[in-house]
Design a protein around this motif. Structure first.
Motif, PDB file in Angstrom:
ATOM      1  N   GLY A  51      -1.839 -78.555 -53.997  1.00  0.00           N
ATOM      2  CA  GLY A  51      -2.451 -75.843 -53.938  1.00  0.00           C
ATOM      3  C   GLY A  51      -2.064 -75.771 -52.556  1.00  0.00           C
ATOM      4  N   THR A  52      -0.392 -76.229 -52.333  1.00  0.00           N
ATOM      5  CA  THR A  52       0.568 -76.200 -51.836  1.00  0.00           C
ATOM      6  C   THR A  52       1.610 -75.045 -52.520  1.00  0.00           C
ATOM      7  N   ASP A  53       1.682 -74.543 -53.571  1.00  0.00           N
ATOM      8  CA  ASP A  53       2.161 -73.613 -54.428  1.00  0.00           C
ATOM      9  C   ASP A  53       1.817 -72.662 -54.918  1.00  0.00           C
ATOM     10  N   PRO A  54       1.873 -71.488 -54.017  1.00  0.00           N
ATOM     11  CA  PRO A  54       1.037 -70.224 -54.376  1.00  0.00           C
ATOM     12  C   PRO A  54       0.797 -69.681 -55.414  1.00  0.00           C
ATOM     13  N   LEU A  55       2.304 -70.187 -56.413  1.00  0.00           N
ATOM     14  CA  LEU A  55       2.218 -69.647 -58.163  1.00  0.00           C
ATOM     15  C   LEU A  55       1.713 -70.364 -59.167  1.00  0.00           C
ATOM     16  N   LYS A  56       1.508 -71.453 -58.781  1.00  0.00           N
ATOM     17  CA  LYS A  56       0.968 -72.732 -59.688  1.00  0.00           C
ATOM     18  C   LYS A  56      -0.971 -72.937 -59.459  1.00  0.00           C
ATOM     19  N   PRO A  57      -1.850 -72.852 -60.368  1.00  0.00           N
ATOM     20  CA  PRO A  57      -2.998 -73.637 -60.267  1.00  0.00           C
ATOM     21  C   PRO A  57      -2.931 -74.647 -60.167  1.00  0.00           C
ATOM     22  N   LYS A  58      -3.904 -74.918 -58.846  1.00  0.00           N
ATOM     23  CA  LYS A  58      -4.399 -76.978 -58.490  1.00  0.00           C
ATOM     24  C   LYS A  58      -4.520 -77.486 -59.192  1.00  0.00           C
ATOM     25  N   CYS A  59      -4.355 -78.856 -59.023  1.00  0.00           N
ATOM     26  CA  CYS A  59      -4.406 -80.437 -60.773  1.00  0.00           C
ATOM     27  C   CYS A  59      -6.005 -80.269 -60.453  1.00  0.00           C
ATOM     28  N   PRO A  60      -6.333 -80.471 -61.228  1.00  0.00           N
ATOM     29  CA  PRO A  60      -7.966 -81.150 -61.674  1.00  0.00           C
ATOM     30  C   PRO A  60      -8.141 -82.538 -60.362  1.00  0.00           C
ATOM     31  N   VAL A  61      -9.065 -82.911 -60.555  1.00  0.00           N
ATOM     32  CA  VAL A  61      -9.202 -84.361 -60.376  1.00  0.00           C
ATOM     33  C   VAL A  61      -8.463 -84.862 -61.124  1.00  0.00           C
ATOM     34  N   LEU A  62      -7.711 -86.090 -60.951  1.00  0.00           N
ATOM     35  CA  LEU A  62      -6.926 -86.679 -61.408  1.00  0.00           C
ATOM     36  C   LEU A  62      -7.220 -88.745 -61.062  1.00  0.00           C
ATOM     37  N   SER A  63      -7.092 -89.091 -62.448  1.00  0.00           N
ATOM     38  CA  SER A  63      -6.870 -90.637 -61.683  1.00  0.00           C
ATOM     39  C   SER A  63      -5.859 -91.340 -61.269  1.00  0.00           C
TER      40      SER A  63
END
Length: 1497
Positions: A1020-1032
């Protein structure tokens, strides 16, 4: 006490209502039971036998029974083993004692539903005032307006079906309409059962709002079957009573349909009639109570209704009528009722012993053998006395053609009886009218009171009119208005204050007034005294101003240094809930210095109508509205007031009723205006713009708009006026292209292309005027015609061709032209605004941008002018409220403020771009403001309303939608993303994406099909991209896809399908609702546009600045012209003519409306049904009459056969006496019948005028002030010459008189002296001296003291051509008869004792000297109740007359009349009249006095 009485009525009612609420409603049922339990234990007793004495009659049934009737087991151990009474004969006075009652509470009957009654077991010695307090305070019964005592057969008897139905319906009708109490014996048999069934039928067919019938059963406790279930020392709440007639035996069951039971106990069992004495006392006590104020109120009337009955019923009738109670006898019910009915219309000379014998044989065939000779004599005497009191006897005859219903017969009997009563010196009609109002029986008032015998004056009906208003009696209000009440004379300021100070606590008007008083802190600034009203008219005026929207001037101005004194309310009490009406007396408001306050002139019709509307008196308001002249304005004002009250009403049903009433008045205004417009369009239009002085100088048009009466405004006549205003000086049929062409090419105005209204009026004035003069010449007076000549819009001298200058001014000042110039100007402003924003927005403003700012400045100036423009003079506050209540003004203010904010930012270098953005957003608002111009268009105007309503719909829809969006968005975000901390992405995932999903933009991240880790940021560090969902572990989404898909499906199901379709349905409903009323809505909303451009300067912005400068200069240097918007102040004569014409049109409208209602199908069906019912009733009555005729003919035939048999017997005996045949051969054709004497007197001696020559008062069966009964002496047996072998009178000498005689007389015990003293008139039924002092004549002196009745100016009053006398009258408070201040003289007395009590020693000597020279009026025998066979009263009546008012004796007697005497004797000056109830033969003496003075009698 006086302060309490003078306290303003509404304050008393608030206190009373709050007390009652806290006592009966606010308290819990358990607390109420505790209160009644403790009170009954302290005040109500029962009776128990305390000494068991075995009755030998019990041995025959095998039981040990006491003399009291109860078995031995029912007695206490002390009563069985009582040693104090051993050897004594059982005596109920000594051996029965009182104990606290053990039977009271609520009673229910098995199988009778949810009806709950009240019951109590009381001692036979209970005081009636205690029972009355129980019924009023603890049983919660209202004071009755009538007491109906039903008596008759205690056993079941047969009644004709029609008579039974008429009795039941009539009894219930009279009880329901008058608020009466019905009193019966309470058992389930005989007449009591018929009454109970009548109550049951009414209860089953009526609603709970109509109120219950109060049926009180007074029965003997000792004869009540199954009474054990009622016994409990702590009361039964409720006691369940079972009706069991099969096992009741000699006892009786309580009737299941009575509401209250008083069970009278004297300590005995199985003895009937115990309750009779207490019932009589209670009924007498109730009828002595007053309806309202004790001093001036009328007493509760009582009537006895008789069905069937035996000897006990005859005693009840006789006793009731001797006490002045009227009786209604139902012919055809049997036995006693039929005996009395048969002889009621016979002359007294024909009511003989033999005739009564004959009637008894007919109607008591089975029981006739049990009648003894003395019993028949007693019956004859009682029936003669009953028939003699015709004013108290009413016979309801079923077969009589002109016989009304039973309820009418009962009330007519009461009114007939009231004619002979003394009514505190007032006319009998006044007493009767108050009774009719209290009963709410206008039919009785019409048939019995409002006849041609009396000419009514307004002042005569003022008190009862006020009582009818306060009691909500619309029928009486209408009756009084039709019979002499003039509202201008009736409605004084004092009476109007009395109406407002009697508002009920639940009144919305009272609530508003109290709120106003609290705001103004009246109780601090102006302390309330006991003699002032709490509600003043200016309080009402403040409330009315609020309800009318502040468009009127105060209807009642605030007084300056004045005080209005309280006026009591009329004394008539009308039971509607707990409301009391008190006596109303006129009082004059006085200033502090003693000068009379001049009351401001009121508009009685308007003021009374306003009160009725505020009080929600619908029918009264309608009656008063029909009396009004300014009826259109009145109806529209009522519509506005009622709509405001409906908004505040908390009760939904009442709010709907109030709203419906507002619509009704709007319809009435429409109906009258339509009639006016049909007759004369121009005068009808003048009614719309005329200033109504009665309604605060407002107009009908303004009232209709303020009340939101769209139907009224949508009328053709109103729209014609608005169209004329819209077109100004131009003709309304001018083509629009001509107007637009002349706007740019003004010289075309002078070519005739444009037609002006004045030109048309000049052309058509003369022919139309001739037509109207010929059509309306009948209905119009001179003033109307003068008004008609002015109603063409211009006076005759102004009807000249327009000049060039006036044409140019008239064209460009017309609202329609002003509107189009402003539209063009507005489009130019928007074009310039858009040009500057998009093309020419420089750091340094260009001339175009400066022009834009100048243009805006002119718009701001115009808004300021509109804000301060106050043509009606309502003040700044009201004008500000009106300005901001217009949504387009709100648009203007918001858009100007945003523009100024943008301009401020634009002029700075740092916020230059922000200023441009603000101005760009502001442009959007200015464009939306463009929608206001659509209101002038018939098709586009209603669409604006649709958009506004849909905005409200979508607001509620968005609230529902937000719930689903947040529910799905938060859930989805929590499942997909772990610990997102960026606020913008949280809102994007929880709100923005779910919202877009509704419109089909499905997010890709709900599953891992298209997952690309490069499109998101893990931490969640890139303000222009959404945060990734919970990953396996393999960098793939780990969330369960099936859950997110199911959530999406459910969300789309509800959001897309359910909510969106709901929104569509809401929009469709709103569109259809507005579309159905498109024309009405457009016509109503165009008024606002017309008002705006009617007052708008002719120059459009930015040239409008010149008009503003002109207004400013005119205001500073010149006196500004006052121009009232759409108002016209008419001269008095023209206004009077116009209102008269409006009232005439209103009458036409009401007539047409009445005819329309009569011609309606529902009314025709109702009339047909009534006629069929009348025909069926007539046929049934005719059938019964024919049956009755046959029965009478058969009875006559039997009588003739009996007479023939007697004649044959006599002939055969005569022949045998002559020697023809032997005695044994004489057949007995008729068995020997009972006879009282061998000689039957067939006639009774009467005087020439029809009055009997023998005494009446001296033969009353009960000797006065004692328990001694006279021997019954029928009329035919009075003379000593008539043989009367059965005569056996009692000898009675009063002990008190004997003691007095022992001191003053030498008593003679010689029997011969008694034999030698015989009453000169005849038998009296009693021997001895009675309460008289001497055997033989007892001399009395009756001074008749008279004076002339004088009016306020000291002139002698007259009735017709004769003067009116007044005589000095006295009355003992326990008697109802007035008398002269005389009496029997004892040895050595020269003045009667009563007169001595009234005079001091000096005046006694003066009166004695007057008696020596006064006129002797009468000397001889007096028919006195104290007379006996051996002692009687002979009087000398002497008249002392005062011609002059200046006499010491007269002045002293006047002061005695003003004093409240504590001697038990009432005194007053009584006008001489033949209707006055007088003692003995005083009425005949008074008539002779009137003849001597040639006075009215």
């Amino acid at each position: 006490m006086k302060e309490d009485i003078n306290e303003p009525i509404f304050v008393q009612k608030l206190a009373i209502s709050s007390t009652k609420a806290s006592k009966y409603m606010a308290c819990s049922p358990s607390f109420q039971r505790h209160c009644i339990r403790s009170w009954i234990k302290e005040n109500i007793k029962k009776k128990e036998c305390k000494y068991y004495v075995e009755n030998t009659a019990g041995a025959f049934v095998g039981k040990e029974i006491c003399m009291c009737g109860y078995i031995k087991a029912s007695h206490s151990e002390d009563a069985v083993k009582q040693e104090a009474f051993l050897g004594e004969t059982w005596d109920p006075k000594r051996h029965v004692s009182e104990e606290p009652t053990d039977a009271y509470g609520d009673i229910t009957f098995t199988g009778s539903g949810q009806n709950v009654g009240k019951f109590v077991r009381v001692s036979s010695d209970t005081k009636p005032d205690t029972l009355y307090k129980l019924m009023r305070d603890h049983w919660g019964l209202n004071v009755p307006n009538l007491l109906i005592s039903v008596t008759g057969g205690a056993k079941n008897f047969h009644m004709k079906p029609r008579l039974k139905n008429m009795f039941r319906s009539g009894l219930i009708k009279v009880a329901r309409s008058t608020g009466a109490w019905i009193v019966t014996g309470g058992s389930h048999a005989g007449v009591m059962k018929h009454v109970g069934e009548a109550v049951r039928d009414y209860t089953m067919s009526s609603s709970s709002k109509e109120g219950k019938i109060v049926a009180i059963g007074i029965a003997t406790w000792g004869i009540v079957h199954n009474r054990k279930c009622l016994v409990s020392s702590e009361g039964k709440f409720p006691a369940e009573y079972t009706l069991d007639e099969e096992s009741q035996g000699r006892l009786s069951c309580l009737d299941t349909n009575h509401s209250h039971f008083i069970l009278v106990d004297n300590g005995t069992h199985g003895k009937y009639g115990v309750e009779i004495a207490l019932r009589g006392k209670l009924e007498k006590f109730i009828c002595e109570q007053t309806l309202g104020n004790t001093d001036n109120g009328i007493k509760i009337p009582v009537v006895c209704v008789v069905l069937e009955g035996g000897p006990g019923t005859l005693d009840t009738i006789y006793s009731a009528m001797m006490n002045g109670t009227p009786c209604v006898v139902m012919e055809g019910s049997g036995r006693v009722a039929d005996v009395i009915a048969q002889v009621a219309n016979l002359p007294l000379s024909e009511i003989t012993i033999s005739h009564i014998q004959k009637q008894l044989k007919t109607y008591f065939a089975e029981d006739f053998k049990t009648f003894s000779d003395i019993k028949i004599l007693e019956w004859t005497k009682k029936i003669q006395d009953i028939v003699r009191m015709q004013q108290l006897l009413t016979v309801f005859r079923l077969e009589k053609e002109d016989q009304n219903d039973v309820d009418v017969a009962i009330l007519q009997a009461l009114l007939k009886a009231s004619k002979s009563l003394d009514n505190q010196g007032k006319e009998n009609w006044d007493h009767q009218l108050k009774l009719a109002v209290a009963w709410n029986r206008v039919d009785i008032a019409k048939s019995e009171i409002f006849t041609d015998d009396k000419q009514w004056k307004s002042i005569d009906l003022s008190d009862v009119m006020l009582a009818a208003l306060l009691g909500d009696k619309p029928d009486f209000v209408k009756l009084f208005l039709e019979n002499g009440v003039h509202l201008k004379e009736f409605l004084t300021e004092k009476r109007l204050l009395a109406l407002y100070n009697n508002l009920p606590p639940t009144s919305l008007c009272l609530r508003r007034i109290l709120k106003k008083q609290e705001e103004e802190k009246l109780y601090v600034q102006k302390p309330r005294t006991s003699s002032s009203w709490s509600i003043q008219l200016y309080h009402v005026s403040d409330v009315l101003c609020d309800l009318l929207g502040g468009i009127t001037k105060p209807l009642y101005p605030r007084p300056r240094d004045r005080s209005t004194h309280a006026v009591p309310i009329p004394h008539i009490r009308i039971n509607l809930g707990s409301n009391d009406l008190e006596s109303f007396q006129n009082s004059i408001p006085m200033e502090a210095n003693g000068s009379v306050v001049e009351e401001e002139e009121l508009d009685p019709t308007r003021d009374l109508f306003i009160w009725a509307i505020l009080e929600n008196r619908k029918e009264i308001a309608d009656i008063i509205w029909q009396q009004s002249q300014d009826c259109i304005a009145t109806a529209l004002a009522a519509s506005k007031i009622l709509k405001e009250l409906a908004k505040e009403e908390e009760d939904t049903d009442l709010s709907e009723d109030t709203g419906a009433l507002a619509e009704q008045y709007e319809k009435q205004a429409i109906g009258v205006f339509t009639e006016c417009h049909r007759r004369d369009e121009l005068r009808a239009q003048r009614l719309l713009t005329r200033e109504s002085g009665a309604w605060g100088n407002t107009t009908c048009l303004r009232l209709a708009l303020e009340a939101d009466d769209k139907n009224f405004v949508a009328q053709g006549g109103v729209q014609t006026l608005l169209t004329q205003i819209w077109w100004g000086e131009l003709a309304v049929d001018t083509r629009m292209w001509k107007v637009l062409l002349c706007m740019f090419l003004f010289p075309l105005i002078y070519t005739g292309l444009i037609t002006f209204r004045q030109d048309e009026e000049i052309k058509k004035r003369n022919p139309q005027r001739d037509i109207m003069d010929s059509n309306d010449s009948v209905a119009l007076n001179f003033t109307d015609k003068k008004l008609q000549s002015r109603s063409w819009g211009l006076s005759e001298e102004n009807l000249k061709p327009l000049t060039r200058c006036s044409r140019l001014t008239g064209f460009y000042s017309s609202p329609v032209v002003v509107f189009y110039w402003n539209i063009l100007s507005y489009f130019g402003f928007l074009w310039l605004f858009a040009y500057v924003l998009m093309i020419d927005f420089q750091v340094t403003p260009s001339w175009k941008e400066i022009l834009l700012y100048i243009w805006l400045f002119t718009l701001v100036c115009e808004e300021i002018r509109q804000f301060f423009h106050d043509p009606d003079g309502f003040g700044f506050r009201r004008k500000a409220v009106n300005y901001f209540s217009d949504q387009w003004n709100q648009f203007d203010v918001v858009s100007i403020c945003i523009f100024i904010a943008g301009l401020a930012c634009r002029l700075t270098t740092t916020a230059f771009y922000a200023g441009r953005i603000i101005l760009a957003l502001d442009f959007n608002i200015w464009c939306l403001r463009l929608m206001a111009i659509f209101t002038v268009n018939k098709n586009l105007g209603p669409k604006i309303i649709i958009v506004k309503r849909m905005m409200k719909d979508i607001f509620f829809f968005l609230f529902l939608l937000a719930v689903w969006v947040l529910a799905y968005g938060v859930t989805n975000q929590a499942i997909l993303i772990h610990n997102e901390e960026r606020l913008d992405w949280i809102i994007r995932g929880a709100v923005y994406e779910p919202y877009l999903t509704i419109f089909g933009q499905i997010p890709a991240r709900i599953d891992n099909t298209d997952f690309d880790i490069s499109q998101c940021t893990v931490a969640g560090t890139d303000p222009l991209k959404p945060k990734c969902p919970v990953l396996s572990d393999n960098n793939q989404p780990a969330f369960p896809q099936w859950i997110t898909i199911i959530l999406l499906c459910i969300y789309l199901l509800f959001a897309n399908i359910l909510l969106l379709n709901l929104l569509i349905a809401m929009f469709n409903y709103t569109f259809q609702d507005v579309q159905d009323n498109t024309d009405k809505i457009w016509k109503f909303q165009r008024y606002g546009l017309i008002v705006e451009y009617h007052s708008q300067p002719p120059f459009p912005p930015p040239l409008i600045i010149f008009s503003h400068l002109h207004f400013l200069i005119e205001r500073i240097f010149c006196k500004p012209k006052t121009h009232k918007q759409f108002k016209e102040k008419l001269p008095w004569n023209q206004e009077t003519g116009l209102l008269s014409w409006e009232a005439f049109m209103k009458e036409n409208y009401l007539t047409d409306l009445h005819n329309e209602l009569n011609q309606s199908s529902d009314n025709k069906i109702r009339d047909t049904s009534e006629k069929v019912g009348m025909m069926v009733d007539f046929l049934e009555r005719d059938k019964e009459r024919q049956c009755g005729i046959v029965e009478k003919r058969m009875a006559h035939l039997e009588e003739q056969a009996l007479l023939s048999a007697k004649a044959l017997n006599w002939i055969m005996n005569a022949l045998k006496n002559k020697g023809y045949g032997c005695q044994d051969e004489v057949p007995l054709l008729l068995p020997n019948s009972k006879s009282i004497d061998t000689v039957d007197m067939n006639s009774t001696e009467e005087s020439d005028d029809g009055n009997p020559q023998y005494h009446l008062n001296a033969r009353q069966l009960l000797y006065p002030a004692s328990s001694v009964k006279r021997f019954p002496v029928p009329d035919e047996k009075v003379p000593w010459e008539v043989q009367f072998d059965a005569y056996s009178p009692t000898i009675y000498n009063s002990e008190s008189v004997l003691r007095a005689n022992s001191e003053n007389y030498k008593e003679s015990s010689d029997v011969a002296s008694t034999a030698n003293c015989k009453n000169p008139v005849g038998r009296t039924g009693l021997e001895g001296k009675g309460k008289l002092y001497l055997l033989g004549p007892n001399h009395a002196l009756d001074p008749v003291i008279t004076r002339w009745k004088r009016s306020s100016d000291d002139s002698v009053s007259k009735t017709g051509t004769k003067k009116v006398l007044e005589f000095f009258a006295i009355k003992r408070k326990k008697y109802e008869l007035w008398a002269f201040p005389g009496g029997v003289l004892q040895l050595g007395e020269t003045l009667p004792k009563r007169l001595k009590q009234l005079l001091n020693t000096k005046l006694q000597e003066e009166v004695q000297s007057m008696l020596r020279t006064a006129t002797k009026v009468y000397e001889g025998y007096v028919d006195d109740p104290r007379n006996t066979d051996n002692a009687w009263v002979e009087t000398t009546a002497i008249n002392i007359h005062f011609d002059d008012t200046k006499n010491s004796v007269l002045e002293y007697l006047n002061t005695k009349c003003l004093q409240d005497s504590n001697t038990g004797i009432s005194v007053r000056w009584q006008a001489v009249d033949q209707k006055i109830p007088l003692y003995g033969n005083h009425k005949e003496i008074l008539q002779k006095v009137a003849q001597i003075h040639n006075a009215h009698y």
